[in-house]
Design a protein around this motif. Sequence first.
Motif, PDB file in Angstrom:
ATOM      1  N   THR A  60       0.806  -1.226   0.000  1.00 52.05           N
ATOM      2  CA  THR A  60       0.000   0.000   0.000  1.00 52.05           C
ATOM      3  C   THR A  60       0.839   1.275   0.000  1.00 52.05           C
ATOM      4  OG1 THR A  60      -0.178  -0.134   2.423  1.00 52.05           O
ATOM      5  CG2 THR A  60      -1.964  -1.109   1.110  1.00 52.05           C
ATOM      6  N   GLY A  61       2.161   1.147  -0.161  1.00 51.34           N
ATOM      7  CA  GLY A  61       2.999   2.333  -0.316  1.00 51.34           C
ATOM      8  C   GLY A  61       3.465   2.975   0.963  1.00 51.34           C
ATOM      9  N   VAL A  77       3.045  -1.341 -10.865  1.00 51.78           N
ATOM     10  CA  VAL A  77       2.639  -0.175 -10.086  1.00 51.78           C
ATOM     11  C   VAL A  77       3.683   0.096  -9.015  1.00 51.78           C
ATOM     12  CG1 VAL A  77       0.151  -0.442 -10.447  1.00 51.78           C
ATOM     13  CG2 VAL A  77       1.257  -1.615  -8.532  1.00 51.78           C
ATOM     14  N   PHE A  79       3.464   2.608  -5.515  1.00 48.87           N
ATOM     15  CA  PHE A  79       2.709   3.585  -4.749  1.00 48.87           C
ATOM     16  C   PHE A  79       3.632   4.329  -3.778  1.00 48.87           C
ATOM     17  CE2 PHE A  79      -0.512   0.059  -5.320  1.00 48.87           C
ATOM     18  CZ  PHE A  79      -1.117   0.653  -6.431  1.00 48.87           C
ATOM     19  N   THR A  80       3.370   5.616  -3.621  1.00 43.31           N
ATOM     20  CA  THR A  80       4.135   6.415  -2.654  1.00 43.31           C
ATOM     21  C   THR A  80       3.382   6.619  -1.356  1.00 43.31           C
ATOM     22  OG1 THR A  80       3.264   8.475  -3.609  1.00 43.31           O
ATOM     23  CG2 THR A  80       5.352   7.629  -4.492  1.00 43.31           C
ATOM     24  N   ALA A  83      -2.889   6.689  -0.077  1.00 44.36           N
ATOM     25  CA  ALA A  83      -3.862   7.402  -0.919  1.00 44.36           C
ATOM     26  C   ALA A  83      -3.753   6.956  -2.373  1.00 44.36           C
ATOM     27  CB  ALA A  83      -3.653   8.910  -0.794  1.00 44.36           C
ATOM     28  N   GLN A  84      -2.526   6.798  -2.842  1.00 41.36           N
ATOM     29  CA  GLN A  84      -2.337   6.313  -4.214  1.00 41.36           C
ATOM     30  C   GLN A  84      -2.861   4.893  -4.371  1.00 41.36           C
ATOM     31  OE1 GLN A  84       1.612   6.477  -5.806  1.00 41.36           O
ATOM     32  NE2 GLN A  84       1.373   8.561  -6.591  1.00 41.36           N
ATOM     33  N   ALA A  85      -2.579   4.048  -3.375  1.00 38.96           N
ATOM     34  CA  ALA A  85      -3.052   2.664  -3.423  1.00 38.96           C
ATOM     35  C   ALA A  85      -4.577   2.627  -3.430  1.00 38.96           C
ATOM     36  CB  ALA A  85      -2.490   1.874  -2.244  1.00 38.96           C
ATOM     37  N   ALA A  87      -6.599   4.987  -4.497  1.00 37.75           N
ATOM     38  CA  ALA A  87      -7.060   5.469  -5.807  1.00 37.75           C
ATOM     39  C   ALA A  87      -6.985   4.376  -6.861  1.00 37.75           C
ATOM     40  CB  ALA A  87      -6.237   6.684  -6.226  1.00 37.75           C
ATOM     41  N   ALA A  88      -6.046   3.430  -6.669  1.00 34.88           N
ATOM     42  CA  ALA A  88      -5.904   2.317  -7.612  1.00 34.88           C
ATOM     43  C   ALA A  88      -6.831   1.152  -7.284  1.00 34.88           C
ATOM     44  CB  ALA A  88      -4.455   1.837  -7.632  1.00 34.88           C
TER      45      ALA A  88
END
Length: 516
Positions: A60-61, A77, A79-80, A83-85, A87-88
């Motif tokens: 999950t970054g 992928v 993730f940073t 939130a990015q995870a 969104a994906a």
Amino acid sequence: MTEPLTAAQPQPLVDLRGMSVEFPGVKALREVDFRLFPGEVHALMGENGAGKSTLIKALTGVHAPSAGRITLDGAPVSFTGPAQAQAAGISTVYQEVNLCPNLSVAENILLGREPRRLGAINGRAMRARAARLLGRMGLTIDPASALGNHPIAIRQLVAIARAVAVDARVLILDEPTSSLDTDEVDELFRIIRVLRDDGVAVLFVTHFLEQVFAISDRVTVLRNGSRVGEYDTARLTRIELVSAMIGRELGALAEVERRTGDRHAAPTPLLRAQGLGRTGAIAPFDLDLHAGEVVGLAGLLGSGRTELARLLFGADRADTGRLLLDGRPLRLRSPRAAIARGIAFSSEDRKAEGLVTDLTVRDNMILALQAARGWARQVPRRTADELVATYVERLDIRPADPDAVVATLSGGNQQKVLLARWLITRPRLLILDEPTRGIDVGAKAQLQRVIADLAAEGMAVLFVSAELEEVVRISDRIVVLRDRHKVAELSGAGAGVDEVLELIASGRTTAEVGGR
């Protein structure tokens, strides 16, 4: 041991290959492969410190991997952050529900994604959308109700509804059942099956073996940061699963039972409760605790186990009855008075009522001894170091670093630090309320061995646990509670799981079922 899966599978939704995560001086994950398919419940198992949380955080970054790759639906992928995870399409619900109890159910579900009209939040549309999401899960919760008015089980389900509100394709549930009773777990599992049947991939992390076999389709086992294997749950036995987790054949629990059989309790009680009770908490009860024995408390949630234990420690004040220590009246006005008389109590909530997680292992271990001495008489550093080193070794606390911050330790090792704190005070009576809750099988067996050894050395132990098999295995006598009343005492051949269950469920007492 069941062999890893080799049958052809469709393309994984999530595929981790060669995933490694390193921290200063620690390799938390070592080239781990992990696959998660659409429409399955996949259990992630392993002892505390095996790498489960690290794997989730790498996916999950939260943690940046030092090696390896992640593909989502076949595409690479990186993730940073969560939130990015999200969104994906990857959502996580942690053990500690992180919601806002002062807001409504609908506001919590759609927080940050509220429907708007003319720039303002559209409350009616928000509640309607939340109702549709809850309806998809078969829930009839009022979306306008305040979340804080609902029990923890409902909050857990609201957290899941929030997670899937973003069209999650992957739902990660990290210890979701630790605070739920049997009926609440059944309801959670119903929701998980609904989501699975809708094609959501569910990653389920738990310490409860029976739940793994009840809900999961496949299991991945981690040990010491490495993957042991990936298994089809239907082809996996409980013994095989535990052996994979702890890396050895199961002899630990049998060893606990052998040690239990070798104990001999002192003939006269160390502590005697006569008609002790507290209005609204537990009805008056009699109880004798002897040096050299383990007495188990058994009963359902709300039966009065913790309330009884707190009265014996002076954490709550009794309003009926009396206590006798060595045959002499004992008045406990506070826990400090109990500690001074050789009574120690390890709370079931090790984070809120036990450990100071921002302090080091050393500071946490010495805390009770320092409190007993008074803050004007500091424990000498050399004495503290010697005591801490002794119990780090005896309890096999990992990492074996007294300067490690307790918050960084796994749950099992945190529990050992709390136990060490009380053992350092050299108590005559040790009260343990759910000491093995939320820890893995290996750490659980290790703690049970320590408890058996303490009783063999002459300590009196009161052992509280919701797991009947655990109570039966470790106890010389079992006190059964029902509806805040003591209803029975069992010992010897009459102290089996079936006998305890009958007393809890039947509404009868020891005499009525022919026990004692």
